[in-house]
Design a protein around this motif. Structure first.
Motif, short mmCIF file in Angstrom:
data_model
loop_
_atom_site.label_atom_id
_atom_site.label_comp_id
_atom_site.label_asym_id
_atom_site.label_seq_id
_atom_site.Cartn_x
_atom_site.Cartn_y
_atom_site.Cartn_z
N LYS A 44 76.01 -25.09 -6.95
CA LYS A 44 77.01 -24.14 -6.45
C LYS A 44 77.96 -24.81 -5.45
O LYS A 44 79.17 -24.57 -5.46
N ALA A 47 80.35 -27.04 -7.28
CA ALA A 47 81.37 -26.24 -7.96
C ALA A 47 82.44 -25.77 -6.98
O ALA A 47 83.64 -25.80 -7.29
N ALA A 48 82.01 -25.34 -5.79
CA ALA A 48 82.97 -24.89 -4.77
C ALA A 48 83.85 -26.05 -4.31
O ALA A 48 85.07 -25.89 -4.15
N ASP A 50 84.61 -28.74 -6.04
CA ASP A 50 85.52 -29.05 -7.14
C ASP A 50 86.70 -28.08 -7.16
O ASP A 50 87.85 -28.48 -7.36
N GLU A 51 86.42 -26.81 -6.93
CA GLU A 51 87.47 -25.78 -6.95
C GLU A 51 88.47 -25.99 -5.82
O GLU A 51 89.68 -25.96 -6.02
N LEU A 52 87.97 -26.26 -4.62
CA LEU A 52 88.86 -26.49 -3.48
C LEU A 52 89.64 -27.79 -3.63
O LEU A 52 90.74 -27.93 -3.09
N SER A 53 89.07 -28.75 -4.37
CA SER A 53 89.71 -30.05 -4.53
C SER A 53 90.83 -30.05 -5.56
O SER A 53 91.51 -31.07 -5.73
N LEU A 54 91.04 -28.94 -6.25
CA LEU A 54 92.10 -28.88 -7.26
C LEU A 54 93.49 -29.04 -6.64
O LEU A 54 94.43 -29.43 -7.31
#
Length: 200
Positions: A44, A47-48, A50-54
Motif C-alpha cells: 500500500k 502504491a501511494a 508511486d501515485e504521488l511520484s507521477l
C-alpha cells in the motif's frame, strides 16, 4: 472537484498529508505487526508513493513565493510543512527579542534509548538561534555553532529558546538552550551572518 495544479491544493491538505506520513514513520519504527501485515502495508505504501511520484517538481522544494507574496520553506528540515522529517518547529518571536518553540519529539528522533539524538538537538538549536538573527527578506546563515550537552534530552516535550547576545558588524552572536521537564539539557552559542545579495 478536480485540482489542476499545486496552487489549487489547500495548504491544510498538504499539512494533513505530511502528518499522515509522520504517523507512518512512527508506526514503522514501533510496529509489532506480523509478517503478512507488514507485506500488505508495504504494498500500500509503495502504491501511494508511486501515485504521488507521477508529478514531481525538479530538485528540492527550496523557498517558493505563494500567491499572497509569503515565502514558503515547506521542504525545510526543521519547519517544513510538507517535510515529514521536520518535527515541525513553530518558532515564536517575542517583543524583547527572545525566540522560542515547544515541540514533542517521538521515536523518529531517538539516539540513545529514550533520548533525542544529539544531532537532532543541534539541528533544533541551529534553527532557533538563527531565527534570532533573521530579518524580513534577509535570512541568516550559520557561521559557527558551539554546543554543550549538559544532560540527555528525553524524548517527549522539548522547549527551545534563544536570544541575541550581541551584534558586531556583520556578525550576530546568539545564545540559547534546549530544556525538558528535567531542566536545561543542551546549551548553544552561535555566530550568524546575512549573505550578501548575489550580483546579477
Amino acid at each position: 472537484m478536480s485540482l489542476n495544479s499545486e496552487t489549487d491544493v489547500p495548504q491544510a491538505l498538504y499539512e494533513s498529508l505530511t502528518e499522515s506520513v509522520r504517523r507512518l514513520v512512527d508506526a514503522t519504527i514501533r510496529s509489532r505487526a506480523d509478517l503478512d501485515t507488514i507485506v500488505a502495508a508495504k504494498a500500500k505504501i509503495d502504491a501511494a508513493a508511486d501515485e504521488l511520484s507521477l508529478s514531481l517538481m525538479p530538485g528540492s522544494f527550496g523557498v517558493q513565493q505563494a500567491v499572497d507574496g509569503q515565502s514558503r520553506a515547506w521542504g525545510n528540515a526543521v519547519i517544513g510543512l510538507r517535510n515529514a522529517l521536520a518535527p515541525p518547529l513553530l518558532v515564536h518571536h517575542e517583543s524583547d527579542g527572545r525566540v522560542w518553540a515547544d515541540v514533542t519529539l517521538g521515536a523518529a528522533y531517538e539516539g540513545p534509548a529514550g533520548h533525542v539524538h544529539g544531532g537532532i538537538c543541534a539541528l533544533l538549536l541551529d534553527h532557533v538561534l538563527g531565527a534570532t538573527a533573521h530579518q524580513p527578506g534577509r535570512p541568516a546563515v550559520t557561521g559557527t555553532l558551539t554546543l554543550r550537552y549538559e544532560a540527555g534530552t528525553r524524548l517527549g516535550p522539548v522547549h527551545a529558546e534563544a536570544h541575541i547576545d550581541r551584534v558586531e558588524g556583520v556578525k550576530t552572536f546568539a545564545v540559547g538552550h534546549l530544556a525538558t521537564s528535567d531542566g536545561v539539557t543542551v546549551r548553544a552559542e552561535g555566530v550568524f551572518f546575512h549573505p550578501r545579495p548575489s550580483a546579477r
